[in-house]
Design a protein around this motif. Structure first.
Motif, mmCIF file in Angstrom:
data_model
loop_
_atom_site.group_PDB
_atom_site.id
_atom_site.type_symbol
_atom_site.label_atom_id
_atom_site.label_comp_id
_atom_site.label_asym_id
_atom_site.label_seq_id
_atom_site.Cartn_x
_atom_site.Cartn_y
_atom_site.Cartn_z
ATOM 1 N N ILE A 8 0.765 -1.072 0.495
ATOM 2 C CA ILE A 8 -0.145 0.227 -0.081
ATOM 3 C C ILE A 8 1.250 1.417 -0.075
ATOM 4 O O ILE A 8 0.908 2.261 -0.501
ATOM 5 N N GLY A 9 1.976 1.043 0.834
ATOM 6 C CA GLY A 9 2.592 2.051 0.381
ATOM 7 C C GLY A 9 3.976 2.486 -0.427
ATOM 8 O O GLY A 9 4.108 3.655 -0.670
ATOM 9 N N GLY A 10 3.864 1.792 -1.094
ATOM 10 C CA GLY A 10 4.659 1.732 -2.485
ATOM 11 C C GLY A 10 3.431 1.900 -3.649
ATOM 12 O O GLY A 10 3.949 3.270 -4.011
ATOM 13 N N ILE A 11 2.914 1.461 -3.531
ATOM 14 C CA ILE A 11 1.640 2.084 -4.629
ATOM 15 C C ILE A 11 1.467 3.835 -3.954
ATOM 16 O O ILE A 11 1.537 4.223 -5.034
ATOM 17 N N ALA A 12 1.364 4.065 -3.263
ATOM 18 C CA ALA A 12 1.087 5.553 -2.693
ATOM 19 C C ALA A 12 2.284 6.787 -3.266
ATOM 20 O O ALA A 12 2.645 7.015 -3.598
ATOM 21 N N GLY A 13 3.341 5.886 -3.273
ATOM 22 C CA GLY A 13 4.799 6.869 -3.029
ATOM 23 C C GLY A 13 4.600 6.305 -4.607
ATOM 24 O O GLY A 13 5.707 7.444 -5.366
ATOM 25 N N ALA A 14 4.620 5.900 -5.265
ATOM 26 C CA ALA A 14 4.766 4.727 -6.548
ATOM 27 C C ALA A 14 3.546 6.516 -7.641
ATOM 28 O O ALA A 14 4.357 7.519 -8.031
ATOM 29 N N LEU A 15 2.451 6.080 -7.445
ATOM 30 C CA LEU A 15 1.679 7.416 -7.450
ATOM 31 C C LEU A 15 1.947 8.511 -7.202
ATOM 32 O O LEU A 15 1.802 9.519 -8.333
ATOM 33 N N SER A 16 2.555 9.327 -6.013
ATOM 34 C CA SER A 16 3.027 10.501 -6.237
ATOM 35 C C SER A 16 4.124 11.044 -6.823
ATOM 36 O O SER A 16 4.045 11.982 -7.153
ATOM 37 N N ARG A 17 5.141 10.243 -6.931
ATOM 38 C CA ARG A 17 5.917 10.069 -7.771
ATOM 39 C C ARG A 17 5.750 10.718 -8.721
ATOM 40 O O ARG A 17 6.022 11.406 -9.528
ATOM 41 N N TYR A 18 5.007 9.293 -9.082
ATOM 42 C CA TYR A 18 4.618 10.235 -10.868
ATOM 43 C C TYR A 18 3.846 11.489 -11.327
ATOM 44 O O TYR A 18 3.913 11.746 -11.911
ATOM 45 N N ALA A 19 3.170 11.711 -10.073
ATOM 46 C CA ALA A 19 1.934 12.816 -10.378
ATOM 47 C C ALA A 19 3.296 14.172 -10.034
ATOM 48 O O ALA A 19 3.071 14.993 -10.882
ATOM 49 N N ILE A 20 4.225 13.985 -8.839
ATOM 50 C CA ILE A 20 5.139 14.891 -8.647
ATOM 51 C C ILE A 20 6.205 15.425 -10.007
ATOM 52 O O ILE A 20 6.017 16.416 -10.727
ATOM 53 N N GLY A 21 6.513 14.297 -11.064
ATOM 54 C CA GLY A 21 7.394 14.685 -11.773
ATOM 55 C C GLY A 21 6.520 14.744 -13.430
ATOM 56 O O GLY A 21 6.769 15.807 -14.119
ATOM 57 N N TYR A 23 3.877 16.877 -12.879
ATOM 58 C CA TYR A 23 3.821 18.142 -12.534
ATOM 59 C C TYR A 23 5.097 19.340 -13.006
ATOM 60 O O TYR A 23 5.262 19.877 -13.527
ATOM 61 N N LEU A 24 5.623 18.746 -12.827
ATOM 62 C CA LEU A 24 7.305 19.270 -12.735
ATOM 63 C C LEU A 24 7.597 19.173 -13.476
ATOM 64 O O LEU A 24 9.087 20.110 -14.337
ATOM 65 N N SER A 25 7.376 18.330 -14.478
ATOM 66 C CA SER A 25 8.171 18.292 -15.933
ATOM 67 C C SER A 25 7.702 19.635 -16.761
ATOM 68 O O SER A 25 8.362 19.504 -18.090
ATOM 69 N N ARG A 26 6.641 19.704 -16.518
ATOM 70 C CA ARG A 26 6.056 21.242 -17.522
ATOM 71 C C ARG A 26 6.854 22.516 -16.771
ATOM 72 O O ARG A 26 6.638 23.167 -17.857
ATOM 73 N N ILE A 27 7.286 22.745 -15.973
ATOM 74 C CA ILE A 27 8.132 23.679 -16.011
ATOM 75 C C ILE A 27 9.408 23.725 -15.001
ATOM 76 O O ILE A 27 10.059 24.424 -14.069
ATOM 77 N N ALA A 28 10.173 22.300 -15.756
ATOM 78 C CA ALA A 28 11.586 22.079 -15.998
ATOM 79 C C ALA A 28 12.450 22.910 -16.369
ATOM 80 O O ALA A 28 12.065 23.668 -16.911
ATOM 81 N N PHE A 29 13.397 23.423 -15.210
ATOM 82 C CA PHE A 29 14.498 23.891 -15.665
ATOM 83 C C PHE A 29 15.487 23.406 -16.844
ATOM 84 O O PHE A 29 16.072 22.410 -16.209
ATOM 85 N N LEU A 30 15.555 24.072 -17.991
ATOM 86 C CA LEU A 30 16.189 23.375 -19.203
ATOM 87 C C LEU A 30 16.405 21.864 -19.060
ATOM 88 O O LEU A 30 15.149 22.296 -19.056
ATOM 89 N N SER A 31 17.635 21.480 -18.779
ATOM 90 C CA SER A 31 16.978 19.786 -19.318
ATOM 91 C C SER A 31 17.820 19.201 -17.981
ATOM 92 O O SER A 31 18.558 18.147 -17.728
#
Length: 122
Positions: A8-21, A23-31
């Motif tokens: 259960i913790g792993g599912i929550a962690g993987a989904l959190s990582r995916y969502a944050i990634g 979101y941040l891929s849209r505002i990433a700085f350069l490469s």
């Protein structure tokens, strides 16, 4: 019971990582791999915080130890993505970003973990 809590913790962690990634891929700085950097640094902070809490309260629950430390943070943080992105930066000739990313991730992760350990608030 531990396996279920880790899962259960792993599912929550993987989904959190995916969502944050995502979101941040849209505002990433350069490469610069912003998402992986922030995820690994925040994961280091929370591991330091939770590990210190376990030292102070050794009878801590299964959810904290297995659900958060092993499951959530194990799936949330990502050393393999860090190394892959580092190699990609070298292949792309982005040497300055490579050095900033690898040194910055290591130093910021250590500092974040140390801050988490030093809080001792629980």
């Amino acid at each position: 019971m531990e396996i279920l809590i880790i899962g259960i913790g792993g599912i929550a962690g993987a989904l959190s990582r995916y969502a944050i990634g995502k979101y941040l891929s849209r505002i990433a700085f350069l490469s610069f791999p912003t998402a992986t950097f922030l995820i690994n640094v925040t994961g280091s902070f929370f591991l330091g915080l939770l590990a210190m809490n376990m030292v102070q309260h050794p009878t801590g629950g299964l959810i904290e130890k297995y659900g958060f430390q092993v499951g959530f943070l194990g799936a949330y943080t990502t050393f393999s993505t860090f190394t892959y992105e580092s190699i990609r930066l070298i292949e792309e000739g982005e040497w300055m970003i490579f050095f900033l990313y690898t040194a910055g991730s290591t130093i910021a992760g250590l500092v974040a973990c140390l801050i988490g350990i030093s809080l001792k608030f629980i």
